[in-house]
Design an enzyme around this catalytic site. Sequence first.
Site, PDB file in Angstrom:
ATOM      1  N   ASP A 116       0.624  -1.492   0.194  1.00  0.00           N
ATOM      2  CA  ASP A 116      -0.398   0.209  -0.371  1.00  0.00           C
ATOM      3  C   ASP A 116       0.547   1.379   0.580  1.00  0.00           C
ATOM      4  O   ASP A 116       1.624   1.333   1.046  1.00  0.00           O
ATOM      5  CB  ASP A 116      -0.902  -0.096   1.887  1.00  0.00           C
ATOM      6  N   LEU A 117       0.785   2.734  -0.152  1.00  0.00           N
ATOM      7  CA  LEU A 117       1.395   3.646  -0.809  1.00  0.00           C
ATOM      8  C   LEU A 117       1.247   4.501   0.461  1.00  0.00           C
ATOM      9  O   LEU A 117      -0.416   4.842   0.821  1.00  0.00           O
ATOM     10  CB  LEU A 117       1.308   4.136  -2.171  1.00  0.00           C
ATOM     11  N   ASP A 159      -4.562   2.708  -4.307  1.00  0.00           N
ATOM     12  CA  ASP A 159      -3.259   2.371  -3.619  1.00  0.00           C
ATOM     13  C   ASP A 159      -2.268   1.109  -3.683  1.00  0.00           C
ATOM     14  O   ASP A 159      -1.371   1.690  -2.862  1.00  0.00           O
ATOM     15  CB  ASP A 159      -2.737   3.514  -3.041  1.00  0.00           C
TER      16      ASP A 159
END
Length: 258
Positions: A116-117, A159
């Site tokens: 996950d960003l 994301d």
Amino acid sequence: MAVIREMLGKRRQAEQEGKEDESIAFEVQHRCKDGRLLWGELHSRPVRDADGTIIGYHGITRETTERRQLEEQVRELAFYAPLTHLPNRRLLSGRLNQSIAASQRNNCHYALLVLDLDNFKPLNDVHGHLVGDLLLIEAALRLRGIVREVDTVGRFGGDEFVVLLSDLDANLAKATAQARTVAEKIGASLSAPYVLSVEHASQEPETVTHLCSASIGVVLYLGALATPEDIFKWADAAMYQAKAAGRNAIRFYDHGAL
């Protein structure tokens, strides 16, 4: 052409086996004089002399380029994320299921990474979804540049990305080290600055520089010890552990909990 030769060969084999169906139908690509490639569906029947010997073929070709393109669009929508063109959850579930059988057959570990960003939402909030989309596209390109051809990079949405690593070592410790090396490369690549150029219809192009990192969860598996849903769940849980540890971190799922 190879396709035509193959079909004619099948026609001769069918005749030798005494099958009565004289017609053959297949699709083949044609290159136009201007370089364009078109698809055509060819229906052909043999032409025989008085003794019944085939002396040629008579056929009708119908262009099917548009149908092919529509089929490809449907496939793209069904199995790939529209923005990044990466495999979506549906396609990844199928590949993960295949990997479970392959790992058992080849006696080697596979690994699923869910990442996950970090610090992505503020970019969307300040600069809008267009800039956020540009970052997601760039992140997908970076991920593709790290993994091997036998591996898979996918996107679940938002994301969140996933990476499926194939053919790791049979030894768990060595496979863990291999997966960690890839995860560290991913973390370093995604942490490099993003310089995003945004085109506006009525304004000068805008350049946005953004920094973010990735929280990465990893699970290794060998054989049919779990379902694809379990593996996704475990990798996702490890990713949330990485976030809870302060983000920009890598966490492996504890197999002792199995």
